[in-house]
Design a protein around this motif. Structure first.
Motif, PDB file in Angstrom:
ATOM      1  N   GLU A   1       0.840  -1.215   0.000  1.00  0.00           N
ATOM      2  CA  GLU A   1       0.000   0.000   0.000  1.00  0.00           C
ATOM      3  C   GLU A   1       0.869   1.257   0.000  1.00  0.00           C
ATOM      4  O   GLU A   1       0.614   2.199  -0.741  1.00  0.00           O
ATOM      5  CB  GLU A   1      -0.921   0.006   1.211  1.00  0.00           C
ATOM      6  CG  GLU A   1      -1.843   1.204   1.236  1.00  0.00           C
ATOM      7  CD  GLU A   1      -2.812   1.181   2.402  1.00  0.00           C
ATOM      8  OE1 GLU A   1      -3.304   2.247   2.760  1.00  0.00           O
ATOM      9  OE2 GLU A   1      -3.085   0.092   2.948  1.00  0.00           O
ATOM     10  N   TYR A   2       1.914   1.276   0.831  1.00  0.00           N
ATOM     11  CA  TYR A   2       2.789   2.448   0.862  1.00  0.00           C
ATOM     12  C   TYR A   2       3.522   2.616  -0.463  1.00  0.00           C
ATOM     13  O   TYR A   2       3.652   3.724  -0.975  1.00  0.00           O
ATOM     14  CB  TYR A   2       3.805   2.348   1.999  1.00  0.00           C
ATOM     15  CG  TYR A   2       4.753   3.528   2.017  1.00  0.00           C
ATOM     16  CD1 TYR A   2       4.314   4.777   2.453  1.00  0.00           C
ATOM     17  CD2 TYR A   2       6.058   3.411   1.563  1.00  0.00           C
ATOM     18  CE1 TYR A   2       5.157   5.876   2.447  1.00  0.00           C
ATOM     19  CE2 TYR A   2       6.908   4.498   1.551  1.00  0.00           C
ATOM     20  CZ  TYR A   2       6.457   5.730   1.990  1.00  0.00           C
ATOM     21  OH  TYR A   2       7.285   6.816   1.972  1.00  0.00           O
TER      22      TYR A   2
ATOM     23  N   ILE B   1       4.427   6.805  -1.837  1.00  0.00           N
ATOM     24  CA  ILE B   1       5.678   7.364  -2.357  1.00  0.00           C
ATOM     25  C   ILE B   1       5.566   7.413  -3.875  1.00  0.00           C
ATOM     26  O   ILE B   1       4.940   6.551  -4.493  1.00  0.00           O
ATOM     27  CB  ILE B   1       6.897   6.529  -1.903  1.00  0.00           C
ATOM     28  CG1 ILE B   1       8.205   7.228  -2.280  1.00  0.00           C
ATOM     29  CG2 ILE B   1       6.840   5.112  -2.426  1.00  0.00           C
ATOM     30  CD1 ILE B   1       9.427   6.608  -1.635  1.00  0.00           C
ATOM     31  N   SER B   2       6.164   8.438  -4.457  1.00  0.00           N
ATOM     32  CA  SER B   2       6.060   8.574  -5.918  1.00  0.00           C
ATOM     33  C   SER B   2       6.945   7.555  -6.621  1.00  0.00           C
ATOM     34  O   SER B   2       7.989   7.138  -6.105  1.00  0.00           O
ATOM     35  CB  SER B   2       6.466   9.989  -6.357  1.00  0.00           C
ATOM     36  OG  SER B   2       7.859  10.166  -6.213  1.00  0.00           O
TER      37      SER B   2
ATOM     38  N   GLN C   1      12.248   4.969  -8.332  1.00  0.00           N
ATOM     39  CA  GLN C   1      13.239   4.768  -9.392  1.00  0.00           C
ATOM     40  C   GLN C   1      14.595   5.353  -9.000  1.00  0.00           C
ATOM     41  O   GLN C   1      15.633   4.756  -9.260  1.00  0.00           O
ATOM     42  CB  GLN C   1      12.757   5.395 -10.696  1.00  0.00           C
ATOM     43  CG  GLN C   1      11.630   4.624 -11.346  1.00  0.00           C
ATOM     44  CD  GLN C   1      11.151   5.289 -12.619  1.00  0.00           C
ATOM     45  OE1 GLN C   1      10.878   6.489 -12.642  1.00  0.00           O
ATOM     46  NE2 GLN C   1      11.066   4.501 -13.668  1.00  0.00           N
ATOM     47  N   MET C   2      14.597   6.525  -8.357  1.00  0.00           N
ATOM     48  CA  MET C   2      15.860   7.126  -7.931  1.00  0.00           C
ATOM     49  C   MET C   2      16.524   6.304  -6.831  1.00  0.00           C
ATOM     50  O   MET C   2      17.747   6.158  -6.811  1.00  0.00           O
ATOM     51  CB  MET C   2      15.640   8.569  -7.468  1.00  0.00           C
ATOM     52  CG  MET C   2      15.354   9.511  -8.620  1.00  0.00           C
ATOM     53  SD  MET C   2      15.348  11.251  -8.159  1.00  0.00           S
ATOM     54  CE  MET C   2      13.849  11.359  -7.196  1.00  0.00           C
TER      55      MET C   2
END
Length: 68
Positions: free
Chosen positions: A24-25, A30-31, A36-37
């Motif tokens: 869920e988080y 989080i985007s 990816q970063m």
């Protein structure tokens, strides 16, 4: 190795295990760009690889075994 061919297995599974996040988080808290970063900047170690001198005729059999 089996699996890891989709974003669910190759990215989400790794992130969930590494950061101990809930699905869920990961999906809503989080985007995707931040995920990816985090993955792009992950520290890793490599093992030393064997270097084979292809110019040396004594290595011909070894190179053939590797299928190069």
């Amino acid at each position: 190795m089996i699996g890891g061919r989709s974003i669910w297995g190759s990215l989400f599974d790794v992130v969930l295990q590494k950061y101990h996040w809930t699905l869920e988080y990961l999906l809503w808290g989080i985007s995707f760009q931040n995920v990816q970063m985090l993955i792009a900047d992950t520290m890793s170690t490599t093992t030393e690889e064997e270097v084979i001198n292809a110019d040396d005729p004594r290595n011909k059999r070894r190179i053939e075994e590797l299928g190069i």
